[in-house]
Design a protein around this motif. Structure first.
Motif, short mmCIF file in Angstrom:
data_model
loop_
_atom_site.label_atom_id
_atom_site.label_comp_id
_atom_site.label_asym_id
_atom_site.label_seq_id
_atom_site.Cartn_x
_atom_site.Cartn_y
_atom_site.Cartn_z
N SER A 262 -37.34 -30.92 -29.29
CA SER A 262 -37.46 -30.68 -27.85
C SER A 262 -37.06 -31.92 -27.07
O SER A 262 -36.31 -31.83 -26.09
N VAL A 263 -37.55 -33.08 -27.50
CA VAL A 263 -37.17 -34.33 -26.84
C VAL A 263 -35.66 -34.55 -26.98
O VAL A 263 -34.98 -34.93 -26.02
N LYS A 264 -35.14 -34.30 -28.16
CA LYS A 264 -33.70 -34.47 -28.39
C LYS A 264 -32.90 -33.58 -27.43
O LYS A 264 -31.92 -34.04 -26.82
N ASN A 265 -33.31 -32.34 -27.26
CA ASN A 265 -32.62 -31.44 -26.33
C ASN A 265 -32.69 -31.96 -24.91
O ASN A 265 -31.71 -31.91 -24.16
N GLY A 266 -33.84 -32.46 -24.51
CA GLY A 266 -33.99 -33.01 -23.17
C GLY A 266 -33.12 -34.24 -22.95
O GLY A 266 -32.50 -34.41 -21.90
N LEU A 267 -33.06 -35.10 -23.95
CA LEU A 267 -32.27 -36.33 -23.83
C LEU A 267 -30.79 -36.05 -23.67
O LEU A 267 -30.06 -36.88 -23.12
N GLN A 268 -30.33 -34.91 -24.13
CA GLN A 268 -28.91 -34.56 -23.97
C GLN A 268 -28.54 -34.38 -22.50
O GLN A 268 -27.36 -34.42 -22.15
N GLU A 269 -29.53 -34.21 -21.65
CA GLU A 269 -29.28 -34.01 -20.22
C GLU A 269 -29.41 -35.31 -19.41
O GLU A 269 -29.25 -35.29 -18.20
N VAL A 270 -29.67 -36.40 -20.07
CA VAL A 270 -29.90 -37.69 -19.40
C VAL A 270 -28.58 -38.44 -19.27
O VAL A 270 -27.80 -38.51 -20.21
N ASP A 271 -28.36 -39.00 -18.10
CA ASP A 271 -27.16 -39.81 -17.85
C ASP A 271 -27.24 -41.12 -18.61
O ASP A 271 -28.33 -41.64 -18.89
N ASP A 272 -26.07 -41.67 -18.93
CA ASP A 272 -26.01 -43.01 -19.50
C ASP A 272 -26.60 -43.99 -18.49
O ASP A 272 -26.66 -43.71 -17.29
N ASN A 273 -27.00 -45.16 -18.97
CA ASN A 273 -27.55 -46.21 -18.12
C ASN A 273 -28.78 -45.72 -17.34
O ASN A 273 -28.86 -45.88 -16.13
N SER A 274 -29.69 -45.09 -18.04
CA SER A 274 -30.91 -44.56 -17.43
C SER A 274 -32.13 -45.03 -18.18
O SER A 274 -32.06 -45.36 -19.37
N LEU A 275 -33.24 -45.05 -17.48
CA LEU A 275 -34.54 -45.25 -18.11
C LEU A 275 -35.22 -43.89 -18.18
O LEU A 275 -35.17 -43.12 -17.21
N VAL A 276 -35.85 -43.60 -19.31
CA VAL A 276 -36.43 -42.28 -19.53
C VAL A 276 -37.90 -42.40 -19.92
O VAL A 276 -38.24 -43.13 -20.84
N ALA A 277 -38.73 -41.66 -19.21
CA ALA A 277 -40.13 -41.50 -19.59
C ALA A 277 -40.23 -40.17 -20.31
O ALA A 277 -39.64 -39.18 -19.88
N ILE A 278 -40.96 -40.14 -21.40
CA ILE A 278 -41.23 -38.89 -22.12
C ILE A 278 -42.73 -38.66 -22.02
O ILE A 278 -43.52 -39.50 -22.45
N HIS A 279 -43.08 -37.54 -21.41
CA HIS A 279 -44.49 -37.30 -21.09
C HIS A 279 -44.87 -35.87 -21.45
O HIS A 279 -44.07 -34.94 -21.32
N ASP A 280 -46.10 -35.69 -21.87
CA ASP A 280 -46.63 -34.39 -22.23
C ASP A 280 -46.94 -33.60 -20.95
O ASP A 280 -47.62 -34.10 -20.05
#
Length: 132
Positions: free
Chosen positions: A86-104
């Motif tokens: 699920s996280v992997k699928n979500g990360l595919q939508e993230v732009d390069d040069n970004s900071l990402v929070a992963i939260h429940d």
């Protein structure tokens, strides 16, 4: 630099023995997932929210958004067979040069200060000070 929040909400309600998944249970007048999404937008209106849900729950989520007039901007991505996917699928939508929070998705009570510190600590280049 873009800020993203991946809100992973793949629960089915099995352990709670409820018909409705816990991310959709009502808390203080609306589904828990809505509170969680709002918390990240309260931290920074520019944060891009990606809600990761089981595909079979997309229709229910759309119904709930209408019922509660929920208009906070966010994308919805299909989850995988486990949290990892699920996280992997979500990360595919993230732009390069970004900071990402992963939260429940069922942790709506995270403080704004905690979100701020996590993004700040994640930036090891000191370039994010413009956001704080």
């Amino acid at each position: 630099m873009n800020l993203f929040a991946l809100i992973v909400a793949g629960g089915t309600g099995t352990r709670m023995r409820t018909e409705i998944p816990k991310q959709f249970l009502e808390l203080a007048g609306k589904p828990i997932l809505m509170h969680t999404i709002e918390r990240f937008k309260a931290f920074d209106k520019s944060v891009k929210i990606i809600a990761v849900l089981p595909e079979r729950q997309f229709g229910l989520w759309e119904e709930l958004k209408k019922k509660y007039s929920f208009s906070v901007s966010h994308a919805v991505v299909a989850g995988g067979s486990s949290r990892f996917f699920s996280v992997k699928n979500g990360l595919q939508e993230v732009d390069d040069n970004s900071l990402v929070a992963i939260h429940d998705g069922v942790r709506p009570l995270v403080s704004i200060d905690t979100i701020k510190r996590c993004f700040s600590d994640a930036d090891n280049r000191n370039g994010i000070s413009e956001f704080f």
